[in-house]
Design a protein around this motif. Structure first.
Motif, PDB file in Angstrom:
ATOM      1  N   THR A 182       9.975  -1.438   3.620  1.00  0.00           N
ATOM      2  CA  THR A 182      10.090  -1.658   5.061  1.00  0.00           C
ATOM      3  C   THR A 182       9.485  -2.983   5.487  1.00  0.00           C
ATOM      4  O   THR A 182      10.048  -3.686   6.329  1.00  0.00           O
ATOM      5  N   ILE A 183       8.337  -3.316   4.937  1.00  0.00           N
ATOM      6  CA  ILE A 183       7.614  -4.531   5.328  1.00  0.00           C
ATOM      7  C   ILE A 183       7.784  -5.548   4.201  1.00  0.00           C
ATOM      8  O   ILE A 183       7.107  -5.468   3.179  1.00  0.00           O
ATOM      9  N   THR A 184       8.681  -6.499   4.397  1.00  0.00           N
ATOM     10  CA  THR A 184       9.056  -7.405   3.310  1.00  0.00           C
ATOM     11  C   THR A 184       8.527  -8.832   3.465  1.00  0.00           C
ATOM     12  O   THR A 184       8.618  -9.619   2.541  1.00  0.00           O
ATOM     13  N   SER A 185       7.988  -9.177   4.616  1.00  0.00           N
ATOM     14  CA  SER A 185       7.521 -10.546   4.858  1.00  0.00           C
ATOM     15  C   SER A 185       6.117 -10.749   4.320  1.00  0.00           C
ATOM     16  O   SER A 185       5.439  -9.803   3.912  1.00  0.00           O
ATOM     17  N   LYS A 186       5.670 -12.017   4.366  1.00  0.00           N
ATOM     18  CA  LYS A 186       4.292 -12.375   4.032  1.00  0.00           C
ATOM     19  C   LYS A 186       3.567 -12.685   5.336  1.00  0.00           C
ATOM     20  O   LYS A 186       4.170 -13.192   6.281  1.00  0.00           O
ATOM     21  N   TYR A 187       2.255 -12.388   5.372  1.00  0.00           N
ATOM     22  CA  TYR A 187       1.481 -12.518   6.604  1.00  0.00           C
ATOM     23  C   TYR A 187       0.152 -13.216   6.345  1.00  0.00           C
ATOM     24  O   TYR A 187      -0.451 -13.041   5.282  1.00  0.00           O
ATOM     25  N   ASP A 188      -0.294 -13.942   7.352  1.00  0.00           N
ATOM     26  CA  ASP A 188      -1.625 -14.529   7.303  1.00  0.00           C
ATOM     27  C   ASP A 188      -2.684 -13.455   7.543  1.00  0.00           C
ATOM     28  O   ASP A 188      -3.761 -13.494   6.957  1.00  0.00           O
ATOM     29  N   VAL A 189      -2.347 -12.500   8.404  1.00  0.00           N
ATOM     30  CA  VAL A 189      -3.270 -11.421   8.747  1.00  0.00           C
ATOM     31  C   VAL A 189      -2.496 -10.106   8.860  1.00  0.00           C
ATOM     32  O   VAL A 189      -1.426 -10.066   9.462  1.00  0.00           O
ATOM     33  N   GLY A 190      -3.065  -9.053   8.297  1.00  0.00           N
ATOM     34  CA  GLY A 190      -2.544  -7.696   8.457  1.00  0.00           C
ATOM     35  C   GLY A 190      -3.626  -6.853   9.091  1.00  0.00           C
ATOM     36  O   GLY A 190      -4.769  -6.840   8.618  1.00  0.00           O
TER      37      GLY A 190
END
Length: 188
Positions: free
Chosen positions: A91-99
């Motif tokens: 479901t969550i496929t992106s990359k993030y600076d903060v989760g």
């Protein structure tokens, strides 16, 4: 020009409540020229769904309450985590600076499942472990051990009050990165 910071926020649902309202206030007031925000509503339900700003991408982990209950209970009771982990990564496929898990719960483990896609992780402690009958049963034995492991994998633990942080510390011990950040209030 610097690109936008990518933020993932996880919340169980957007049913009526103080944390949900605080999240809507936060999302409404974040500068979208600086931040790109994905909101994962674990179960897509609640009166605040209509208040999520258009600039925020909404993801949903479970399409039905029945599926959520089965997968979460497999994980919670039998420590069978692969269906929960698989669904999270699918479901969550992106990359993030903060989760950020905005309401600390079993869904905070999603940050661990996504650790290769998240640079920094945070959980927000919204309420008491000792006074919440649902949380109270998880602060002993193997559940407490699992929670301690969870918090060791989190970069920052945020409490919405000093009392929440002090109670957390009395149960789990102190962690290096803890802060008190009061819930935002929209005064407009």
């Amino acid at each position: 020009m610097r690109s936008k910071k990518r933020i993932l926020i996880i919340i169980p649902s957007l049913v009526g409540g103080g944390a949900e309202k605080a999240l809507i206030n936060l999302l409404t007031n974040l500068n979208t020229s600086k931040y790109e925000i994905d909101l994962c509503v674990v179960e897509r339900k609640g009166i605040y769904l209509d208040y999520v700003p258009d600039q925020v991408k909404v993801l949903s982990l479970f399409s039905s309450r029945f599926t959520r209950k089965i997968i979460i209970e497999l994980y919670r009771q039998l420590n069978i985590g692969w269906p929960f982990k698989y669904l999270t990564k699918r479901t969550i496929t992106s990359k993030y600076d903060v989760g950020i898990c905005f309401c600390d719960s079993i869904y905070s483990d999603m940050l661990k499942f996504l650790d290769s896609r998240i640079v920094k992780s945070a959980v927000v402690l919204q309420n008491s472990f000792k006074n919440d009958s649902h949380k109270k049963k998880f602060i002993k034995g193997k559940h407490k051990t699992r929670l301690k492991k969870r918090y060791n994998n989190i970069d920052i633990i945020i409490g919405v009050s000093q009392d929440v942080i002090e109670e957390f510390n009395s149960i789990f011990g102190e962690y290096d990165q803890q802060k008190v950040i009061f819930n935002p209030i929209d005064s407009g």
